[in-house]
Design a protein around this motif. Structure first.
Motif, PDB file in Angstrom:
ATOM      1  N   VAL A  76       0.845  -1.192   0.000  1.00 32.69           N
ATOM      2  CA  VAL A  76       0.000   0.000   0.000  1.00 32.69           C
ATOM      3  C   VAL A  76       0.886   1.249   0.000  1.00 32.69           C
ATOM      4  O   VAL A  76       0.653   2.207  -0.754  1.00 32.69           O
ATOM      5  N   GLY A  77       1.933   1.237   0.843  1.00 29.09           N
ATOM      6  CA  GLY A  77       2.869   2.359   0.891  1.00 29.09           C
ATOM      7  C   GLY A  77       3.604   2.539  -0.422  1.00 29.09           C
ATOM      8  O   GLY A  77       3.810   3.673  -0.886  1.00 29.09           O
ATOM      9  N   SER A  78       3.987   1.427  -1.038  1.00 31.16           N
ATOM     10  CA  SER A  78       4.689   1.482  -2.322  1.00 31.16           C
ATOM     11  C   SER A  78       3.809   2.086  -3.404  1.00 31.16           C
ATOM     12  O   SER A  78       4.256   2.939  -4.188  1.00 31.16           O
ATOM     13  N   ARG A  79       2.540   1.662  -3.479  1.00 27.84           N
ATOM     14  CA  ARG A  79       1.614   2.220  -4.469  1.00 27.84           C
ATOM     15  C   ARG A  79       1.403   3.717  -4.246  1.00 27.84           C
ATOM     16  O   ARG A  79       1.377   4.504  -5.204  1.00 27.84           O
ATOM     17  N   LEU A  80       1.285   4.130  -2.988  1.00 26.91           N
ATOM     18  CA  LEU A  80       1.096   5.543  -2.674  1.00 26.91           C
ATOM     19  C   LEU A  80       2.282   6.371  -3.148  1.00 26.91           C
ATOM     20  O   LEU A  80       2.115   7.447  -3.743  1.00 26.91           O
ATOM     21  N   ARG A  81       3.500   5.864  -2.923  1.00 26.79           N
ATOM     22  CA  ARG A  81       4.698   6.610  -3.343  1.00 26.79           C
ATOM     23  C   ARG A  81       4.790   6.712  -4.866  1.00 26.79           C
ATOM     24  O   ARG A  81       5.171   7.764  -5.400  1.00 26.79           O
ATOM     25  N   VAL A  82       4.426   5.648  -5.557  1.00 31.67           N
ATOM     26  CA  VAL A  82       4.442   5.673  -7.031  1.00 31.67           C
ATOM     27  C   VAL A  82       3.440   6.702  -7.552  1.00 31.67           C
ATOM     28  O   VAL A  82       3.761   7.505  -8.435  1.00 31.67           O
ATOM     29  N   LEU A  83       2.224   6.700  -6.996  1.00 30.09           N
ATOM     30  CA  LEU A  83       1.200   7.642  -7.435  1.00 30.09           C
ATOM     31  C   LEU A  83       1.612   9.089  -7.167  1.00 30.09           C
ATOM     32  O   LEU A  83       1.362   9.979  -7.991  1.00 30.09           O
ATOM     33  N   PHE A  84       2.267   9.326  -6.031  1.00 27.61           N
ATOM     34  CA  PHE A  84       2.691  10.686  -5.695  1.00 27.61           C
ATOM     35  C   PHE A  84       3.763  11.180  -6.667  1.00 27.61           C
ATOM     36  O   PHE A  84       3.744  12.342  -7.097  1.00 27.61           O
ATOM     37  N   LYS A  85       4.683  10.302  -7.043  1.00 32.21           N
ATOM     38  CA  LYS A  85       5.721  10.698  -8.005  1.00 32.21           C
ATOM     39  C   LYS A  85       5.106  11.020  -9.371  1.00 32.21           C
ATOM     40  O   LYS A  85       5.544  11.950 -10.053  1.00 32.21           O
ATOM     41  N   VAL A  86       4.090  10.234  -9.754  1.00 34.45           N
ATOM     42  CA  VAL A  86       3.396  10.518 -11.010  1.00 34.45           C
ATOM     43  C   VAL A  86       2.673  11.857 -10.912  1.00 34.45           C
ATOM     44  O   VAL A  86       2.643  12.634 -11.878  1.00 34.45           O
TER      45      VAL A  86
END
Length: 348
Positions: free
Chosen positions: A259-269
């Motif tokens: 969940v944390g990994s997906r959140l970080r990816v979305l924030f970078k996008v």
């Protein structure tokens, strides 16, 4: 449609044009290999044309579909990564493919595919409509993720390819305990064979060496939390899926990490979008060759405000800190985290 049904159709040589899509890409490869073996035999055949929709042009595709063999043999044209067929929006190759499926050639086999991300994106109303317009020589279908019957059949085939004989109850048992894609399954079977080193394979060996996981369900969970319309609102469905994952043996710590990994990816996008980055830059960041996937992640990322990202990161850090510094039960902490995250949406 179940994998075993699609496999049977491909094996009977009743179709000339195929458009198949699946979450488990390895299933598409399995059907592709059946066609390759039957139509051309040798992969180096001059009558074998392989195209990638992310790299070829509409003219490349037209030329391939209009190719005639110089030899007395059929032609096989393969086109991968056709994610542009997921919706009714225009694309340069869409009309070419649709026209061909409506009128396939007798002496040419066409095999086009794409991989969808999860069960939530499985439905394709555009292709459902196209099915009604094509003749019997064309076959448009999605391949379901492996169920018990298809799983056992595939396991038997994998052992047969390795020239390994097992008792009839072993493929059935593996089908019951294994959770994952067919590509993962193939690797696990290879590990199992190496582990037993030519000896009899028993249930105890299966439990000792094979991974029991379900990455697909975890991805579904992420798509329920982070949607194209913002943070997910169906708390009951999300918690039911979490309970199902825990029942299947997934670790709460692993789910929190994803969940944390997906959140970080979305924030970078989101940052890239704020800087007016091109689709190619976003694809490069996501390490994907699929423009469709990059566009989908961009829509999900853009559905959240910077204020919501701030709340989400704060919630994630607080719960990760609790996980590392307190004795609270990790499964309960996971539920608290998810509830707090979906309640982090802006009040509008």
């Amino acid at each position: 449609m179940e994998f075993t049904q699609v496999k049977e159709i491909a094996s009977k040589n009743q179709k000339r044009a195929y458009f198949l899509y699946a979450e488990d890409e390895q299933l598409l490869f399995q059907i592709r290999d059946i066609l390759r073996k039957r139509v051309i035999g040798d992969e180096n055949s001059m009558s074998h044309i392989k195209l990638d929709a992310n790299r070829c042009t509409p003219l490349d595709l037209e030329n391939a579909l209009n190719t005639y063999s110089m030899f007395q043999e059929d032609i096989l044209v393969e086109l991968s990564n056709c994610n542009f067929m997921e919706s009714a929006t225009q694309h340069p190759m869409k009309e070419i493919i649709e026209d061909y499926l409506k009128n396939p050639r007798e002496e040419l086999y066409f095999f086009a595919t794409y991989k969808y991300e999860n069960d939530l994106s499985k439905r394709n109303s555009y292709l459902d409509g196209l099915k009604k317009k094509v003749p019997s020589l064309s076959f448009i279908e999605s391949i379901d993720s492996l169920k018990q019957k298809g799983m056992v059949s595939l396991i038997e085939d994998l052992f047969m390819k390795q020239n390994v004989q097992v008792s009839k109850n072993i493929p059935v048992f593996i089908g019951e305990v294994f959770r994952g894609s067919s590509l993962q399954l193939e690797k696990e079977i290879e590990k199992l064979i190496a582990y037993t080193d030519g000896g009899e394979i028993r249930k105890e060996d299966v439990l000792a060496i094979m991974e029991v996981s379900d990455e697909r369900h975890v991805m579904n969970l992420l798509d329920l939390i982070f949607t194209e319309k913002g943070l997910g609102r169906n708390i009951k469905e999300i918690l039911n899926l979490i309970n199902d994952l825990l029942y299947r043996g997934e670790k709460p710590e692993m789910i929190i990490g994803l969940v944390g990994s997906r959140l970080r990816v979305l924030f970078k996008v989101k940052i890239l979008q704020d800087r007016s980055a091109s689709s190619q830059e976003i694809m490069k960041h996501l390490r994907t060759g699929s423009a469709w996937y990059a566009d989908r992640m961009s829509k999900i990322s853009g559905s959240l405000s910077f204020k919501e990202y701030s709340k989400l990161f704060r919630v994630l850090l607080e719960h990760e800190y609790m996980l590392k510094t307190t004795s609270v039960e990790s499964s309960a902490l996971l539920e608290m985290l998810i509830i707090s995250m979906v309640n982090s949406r802006d009040i509008k």
